[in-house]
Design a protein around this motif. Structure first.
Motif, short mmCIF file in Angstrom:
data_model
loop_
_atom_site.label_atom_id
_atom_site.label_comp_id
_atom_site.label_asym_id
_atom_site.label_seq_id
_atom_site.Cartn_x
_atom_site.Cartn_y
_atom_site.Cartn_z
N GLY A 30 -3.82 -2.75 5.19
CA GLY A 30 -3.32 -2.73 6.54
C GLY A 30 -2.51 -1.48 6.80
O GLY A 30 -1.54 -1.20 6.10
N LEU A 31 -2.94 -0.70 7.77
CA LEU A 31 -2.26 0.54 8.14
C LEU A 31 -1.63 0.34 9.52
O LEU A 31 -2.32 0.38 10.54
CB LEU A 31 -3.25 1.71 8.17
CG LEU A 31 -3.99 2.01 6.87
CD1 LEU A 31 -5.06 3.06 7.10
CD2 LEU A 31 -3.02 2.48 5.80
N ALA A 39 0.83 -1.20 0.00
CA ALA A 39 0.00 0.00 0.00
C ALA A 39 0.86 1.25 0.00
O ALA A 39 0.46 2.30 -0.51
CB ALA A 39 -0.92 0.01 1.22
N VAL A 40 2.07 1.13 0.56
CA VAL A 40 3.02 2.23 0.55
C VAL A 40 3.92 2.17 -0.67
O VAL A 40 4.14 3.18 -1.35
CB VAL A 40 3.89 2.19 1.83
CG1 VAL A 40 4.98 3.27 1.78
CG2 VAL A 40 3.02 2.39 3.07
N GLU A 41 4.44 0.99 -0.96
CA GLU A 41 5.47 0.85 -1.99
C GLU A 41 4.91 0.68 -3.40
O GLU A 41 5.59 1.00 -4.37
CB GLU A 41 6.38 -0.32 -1.65
CG GLU A 41 7.11 -0.13 -0.31
CD GLU A 41 8.04 -1.28 0.02
OE1 GLU A 41 8.09 -2.25 -0.76
OE2 GLU A 41 8.73 -1.19 1.05
N ALA A 42 3.68 0.16 -3.51
CA ALA A 42 3.08 -0.07 -4.83
C ALA A 42 1.58 0.15 -4.75
O ALA A 42 0.79 -0.78 -4.96
CB ALA A 42 3.41 -1.47 -5.33
N GLY A 86 1.36 7.62 14.70
CA GLY A 86 0.58 8.14 13.59
C GLY A 86 1.24 8.04 12.23
O GLY A 86 0.67 8.49 11.23
N ARG A 87 2.44 7.42 12.17
CA ARG A 87 3.15 7.28 10.89
C ARG A 87 3.29 5.81 10.52
O ARG A 87 3.52 4.96 11.38
CB ARG A 87 4.51 7.99 10.94
CG ARG A 87 4.35 9.48 11.18
CD ARG A 87 5.68 10.23 11.11
NE ARG A 87 5.48 11.65 11.42
CZ ARG A 87 5.08 12.56 10.55
NH1 ARG A 87 4.85 12.21 9.30
NH2 ARG A 87 4.91 13.82 10.92
N VAL A 88 3.17 5.54 9.24
CA VAL A 88 3.09 4.17 8.75
C VAL A 88 4.44 3.45 8.84
O VAL A 88 5.49 4.03 8.54
CB VAL A 88 2.59 4.18 7.29
CG1 VAL A 88 2.59 2.77 6.71
CG2 VAL A 88 1.19 4.78 7.21
N ALA A 89 4.37 2.18 9.25
CA ALA A 89 5.54 1.30 9.23
C ALA A 89 5.26 0.15 8.27
O ALA A 89 4.12 -0.28 8.11
CB ALA A 89 5.83 0.77 10.63
N THR A 90 6.31 -0.36 7.63
CA THR A 90 6.15 -1.42 6.62
C THR A 90 7.11 -2.58 6.90
O THR A 90 7.88 -2.55 7.83
CB THR A 90 6.43 -0.87 5.21
OG1 THR A 90 7.79 -0.42 5.12
CG2 THR A 90 5.49 0.28 4.87
#
Length: 239
Positions: free
Chosen positions: A127-128, A106-109, A133-137
């Protein structure tokens, strides 16, 4: 509000992590399919499955355990962890997963999320996973500067079935969910939001339900530890 019992898979076993740390895993059983059957017998409407090894490896690792679960229960299951291309999405949906959860991609593609949501309406969730409050992957191992609300809003027109919001610092800690942040996210978007991380009691579930905007909640450690009785929780939420 739907309650999703969680089965987190590591090396073929049911485990729970503490704040996403793979080295802080507590093993709760070596037969995930039996655990899934027990949750179904207690009356759950859905299951939440996570391939923890897959989240780090970038591809499915606990596939045998997932398939054993699917062969044992009839309730729908959603699955996340290591699902990062269309072929893997299609394979899991064909094998009986009701909804796949896309996190890292969701972040990378993000275009893959959109493509999948178009191809499989109602069967793609995002999935967030966030700290402060900042997204981790990548299994929560990599942090970004992307705000959860910004990423969620970017999928408003994509046809995503649900957003699963995890406050990483609360996950497995039994300290209660981040009700305020979850409700704020749910009010900021039109996509149904499912809360994950920290649910430790019936009171936590009631607090999420009483926001009036949270569509579901995921619970794992509280169910395994006995702090939350699944049957009683389901009855209370349905009542």
């Amino acid at each position: 509000m739907i309650l999703y019992p969680a089965i987190d898979l590591k090396d073929g076993q049911c485990v729970r992590l503490l704040k996403g740390d793979m080295e802080a895993a507590t093993v709760f059983g070596d037969d995930p399919a039996a655990q899934a059957a027990a949750f179904e017998a207690a009356g759950c409407d859905w299951l939440h499955l996570v391939d923890l090894n897959g989240a780090f490896a970038g591809q499915p690792v606990n596939g045998d355990a997932v398939e054993a679960i699917l062969g044992r229960v009839s309730v729908p299951a959603q699955l996340g962890g290591g699902i990062r291309d269309m072929a893997t999405i299609e394979r899991w949906l064909e094998r009986g997963i009701a909804r796949v959860i896309l996190g890292t991609v969701a972040v990378e593609a993000p275009d893959l999320v959109r493509e999948a949501a178009r191809a499989f309406p109602g069967r793609i969730a995002v999935g967030l996973d966030a700290r402060d409050g900042r997204v981790a992957t990548r299994g929560w191992a990599e942090e970004t500067d992307i705000k959860v609300t910004e990423l969620a809003r970017s999928f408003e027109d994509a046809g995503v079935a649900a957003l699963i919001y995890t406050d990483i610092d609360r996950d497995g800690a039994m300290g209660g969910p981040n009700v305020a942040a979850t409700a704020a996210l749910a009010r900021a978007v039109d996509i149904p939001v499912i809360a994950s991380g920290g649910v430790a009691s019936l009171g936590d579930l009631v607090a999420l339900r009483d926001t009036g905007v949270v569509a579901g909640a995921i619970s794992g450690r509280a169910l395994y530890d006995g702090a939350l009785d699944l049957g009683a929780a389901l009855e209370a939420l349905r009542g």
